[in-house]
Design an enzyme around this catalytic site. Structure first.
Site, short mmCIF file in Angstrom:
data_model
loop_
_atom_site.label_atom_id
_atom_site.label_comp_id
_atom_site.label_asym_id
_atom_site.label_seq_id
_atom_site.Cartn_x
_atom_site.Cartn_y
_atom_site.Cartn_z
N CYS A 220 42.27 12.32 70.29
CA CYS A 220 44.23 12.29 70.29
C CYS A 220 44.67 13.08 70.55
O CYS A 220 45.88 12.98 71.02
CB CYS A 220 44.42 12.32 68.57
SG CYS A 220 43.38 11.09 67.44
N HIS B 123 51.72 12.18 69.19
CA HIS B 123 50.32 11.25 68.57
C HIS B 123 50.97 10.57 67.23
O HIS B 123 51.78 10.96 66.12
CB HIS B 123 49.70 12.39 68.42
CG HIS B 123 48.26 11.32 68.06
ND1 HIS B 123 48.02 10.04 68.43
CD2 HIS B 123 47.79 11.76 66.72
CE1 HIS B 123 46.79 9.88 67.35
NE2 HIS B 123 46.92 10.82 66.46
N ASN C 20 47.29 4.49 64.90
CA ASN C 20 47.26 4.99 65.71
C ASN C 20 46.28 4.63 66.45
O ASN C 20 44.78 4.69 66.88
CB ASN C 20 46.41 6.27 64.70
CG ASN C 20 45.71 7.27 65.43
OD1 ASN C 20 45.90 7.43 66.33
ND2 ASN C 20 45.15 8.79 64.50
O1 UT7 Z 1 44.27 11.46 64.49
C1 UT7 Z 1 43.94 11.58 63.89
C2 UT7 Z 1 43.28 10.64 62.67
N1 UT7 Z 1 43.55 10.23 61.27
C3 UT7 Z 1 44.88 10.20 60.87
O2 UT7 Z 1 45.75 10.43 60.70
C4 UT7 Z 1 44.74 10.55 59.49
C5 UT7 Z 1 46.00 11.46 58.23
N2 UT7 Z 1 45.91 11.87 57.12
C6 UT7 Z 1 46.97 10.08 56.57
O3 UT7 Z 1 47.57 9.67 58.03
C7 UT7 Z 1 46.61 10.36 54.90
O4 UT7 Z 1 46.50 11.33 54.67
C8 UT7 Z 1 46.84 9.15 54.66
C9 UT7 Z 1 47.28 8.17 55.41
C10 UT7 Z 1 44.88 8.67 55.65
C11 UT7 Z 1 45.90 9.22 53.28
O5 UT7 Z 1 47.15 9.72 52.34
P1 UT7 Z 1 47.36 10.19 51.61
O6 UT7 Z 1 48.91 10.25 51.36
O7 UT7 Z 1 47.83 11.96 52.14
O8 UT7 Z 1 47.09 10.08 50.55
P2 UT7 Z 1 45.73 10.78 49.50
O9 UT7 Z 1 44.20 10.51 50.89
O10 UT7 Z 1 46.27 11.80 48.79
O11 UT7 Z 1 45.40 9.29 48.37
C12 UT7 Z 1 46.47 9.05 47.58
C13 UT7 Z 1 45.47 8.11 46.58
C14 UT7 Z 1 44.22 7.87 46.68
O12 UT7 Z 1 43.53 7.60 45.33
P3 UT7 Z 1 44.16 8.49 43.99
O13 UT7 Z 1 42.50 9.43 43.92
O14 UT7 Z 1 45.09 9.05 43.46
O15 UT7 Z 1 43.73 7.43 43.20
C15 UT7 Z 1 43.33 7.21 47.67
O16 UT7 Z 1 42.47 6.73 46.93
O17 UT7 Z 1 45.38 6.92 47.31
C16 UT7 Z 1 44.25 6.26 47.68
N3 UT7 Z 1 43.74 5.51 49.12
C17 UT7 Z 1 44.19 4.38 49.43
N4 UT7 Z 1 45.24 3.57 48.06
C18 UT7 Z 1 45.34 1.87 48.69
C19 UT7 Z 1 43.79 6.07 50.47
N5 UT7 Z 1 43.79 5.11 51.10
C20 UT7 Z 1 44.04 3.89 50.73
C21 UT7 Z 1 44.67 2.38 51.14
N6 UT7 Z 1 45.31 1.84 50.05
N7 UT7 Z 1 44.37 2.38 52.88
#
Ligand code: UT7
Length: 330
Positions: free
Chosen positions: A116, A257, A287
């Site tokens: 990215c 980004h 993204n």
């Molecule tokens: O260019 C670089 C590429 N990478 C990125 O951009 C990633 C950067 N990170 C992010 O954007 C965020 O960390 C995410 C969008 C990937 C995840 O959001 P978050 O607020 O950090 O959620 P989390 O990983 O802390 O997960 C919270 C909960 C989890 O469930 P439990 O364990 O609390 O039950 C996940 O399993 O949200 C769950 N979860 C989802 N739920 C519904 C993760 N993805 C999803 C989803 N739909 N798509």
């Protein structure tokens, strides 16, 4: 004379796939919802490639539009650089495919792999060729089709990615305070496993097993990337302003980004950047990795939010880990 040259952006262009994929599409196959994706990422829909659309075709279209915008043709080019981590093929470079599509015969062409951050890395590299007087017209493209390496069973990553391409033409200027005023690149290979595709390279060549284990798809530690992204985006904003001796008031637009609306808001809040000075298209594009910044730049120019004389800041981070920034006077 060459000592006073800077690289100016003289043309911009972009290209996105025809197919629009709203969040609701993911509800059919994954335990997710439009509400969760919108709230946690800011993404409402993204463009994903379909039959006949590839990284090189999108990149070439973006490049062609940038050349038209700059008033040049393929025959005028001295160099083509493509920033991508989802290349047309592992070999040869995507830049060579673009060169062939554009008919830029014999023009040197190579890829940059910085995920990215790739476009901003490329801007920095291309600027050096212009500043030294080596080349006069460079086509710098960021293009990615991460949908082709995304795991559509992994709700934590696949919902983020969109496909697309953005391009700029860079030419020398000796006007004071115009062009790429500052650029910075960094990497920390110790964080390689934050975002990576494990197989298909020399460490884990393709086998039936690697395919079976989905080792050819993007693996991502989302939460860790989130923290890294906020920290580095804040650092880049501060560094760019400090090195150029400018403040938030002097910046017309930040083109970050397009990673996650929450990451962008957390980073820009630190310096009290008003959101009108932060260009966003993540809601419609997701993204798009290396394409993200030039795609947003092109949109901002077409919407009249960036124009001649605008001071623009680019801030990016991605797999590697890599992070990079630039300050450009248009
Ligand atoms: O260019 C670089 C590429 N990478 C990125 O951009 C990633 C950067 N990170 C992010 O954007 C965020 O960390 C995410 C969008 C990937 C995840 O959001 P978050 O607020 O950090 O959620 P989390 O990983 O802390 O997960 C919270 C909960 C989890 O469930 P439990 O364990 O609390 O039950 C996940 O399993 O949200 C769950 N979860 C989802 N739920 C519904 C993760 N993805 C999803 C989803 N739909 N798509």
């Amino acid at each position: 004379m060459t000592g006073s040259l800077r690289a100016a952006i003289t043309g911009v262009g972009s290209a996105v796939p025809k197919r629009v994929v709203p969040n609701a599409e993911f509800e059919k196959t994954l335990d997710t919802s439009d509400e969760w994706i919108t709230k946690r990422t800011g993404i409402k829909e993204r463009r994903l490639v379909s039959e006949g659309e590839t990284t090189a075709t999108l990149a070439a279209e973006a490049g062609r539009k940038a050349m038209e915008n700059a008033g040049i043709t393929a025959g005028d080019l001295d160099l083509i650089i493509c920033a991508t981590v989802s290349p047309e093929m592992p070999m040869p470079s995507t830049a060579c495919f673009i060169q062939e599509i554009l008919g830029a015969t014999d023009v040197p062409a190579f890829d940059i792999s910085a995920a990215c951050s790739g476009f901003v890395y490329g801007l920095s590299v291309a600027s050096q060729f212009i500043e030294t007087g080596k080349y006069k017209r460079i086509l710098m493209i960021g293009a990615d089709c991460l949908s082709q390496v995304a795991d559509f069973t992994d709700r934590g990553s696949c919902i983020l990615f969109g496909d697309g391409a953005g391009a700029v033409v860079l030419e020398p200027t000796s006007e004071p305070d115009k062009g790429v005023l500052y650029s910075v690149m960094h990497a920390n290979g110790g964080g390689w496993d934050y975002i990576h595709v494990p197989a298909g390279g020399s460490r884990a060549p393709t086998t039936l097993e690697t395919i079976d284990q989905k080792q050819h798809f993007v693996k991502m530690r989302g939460r860790d990337v989130y923290k890294f992204a906020v920290e580095k985006m804040q650092w880049l904003l501060g560094d760019c302003m400090e090195k150029c001796n400018i403040t938030v008031d002097d910046v017309d637009m930040v083109v970050p980004h397009q990673v996650n609306i929450r990451i962008i808001e957390s980073a820009t809040e630190k310096y009290n950047f008003p959101m009108e000075k932060v260009f966003l298209n993540i809601d419609r594009m997701g993204n798009t990795s290396g394409a993200s910044i030039p795609l947003a730049l092109d949109e901002a120019v077409r919407q009249g939010k960036i124009g001649p004389g605008s001071t623009v800041m680019f801030v990016a981070f991605g797999a590697g880990l890599t992070w990079a920034g630039a300050v450009v006077k248009m």
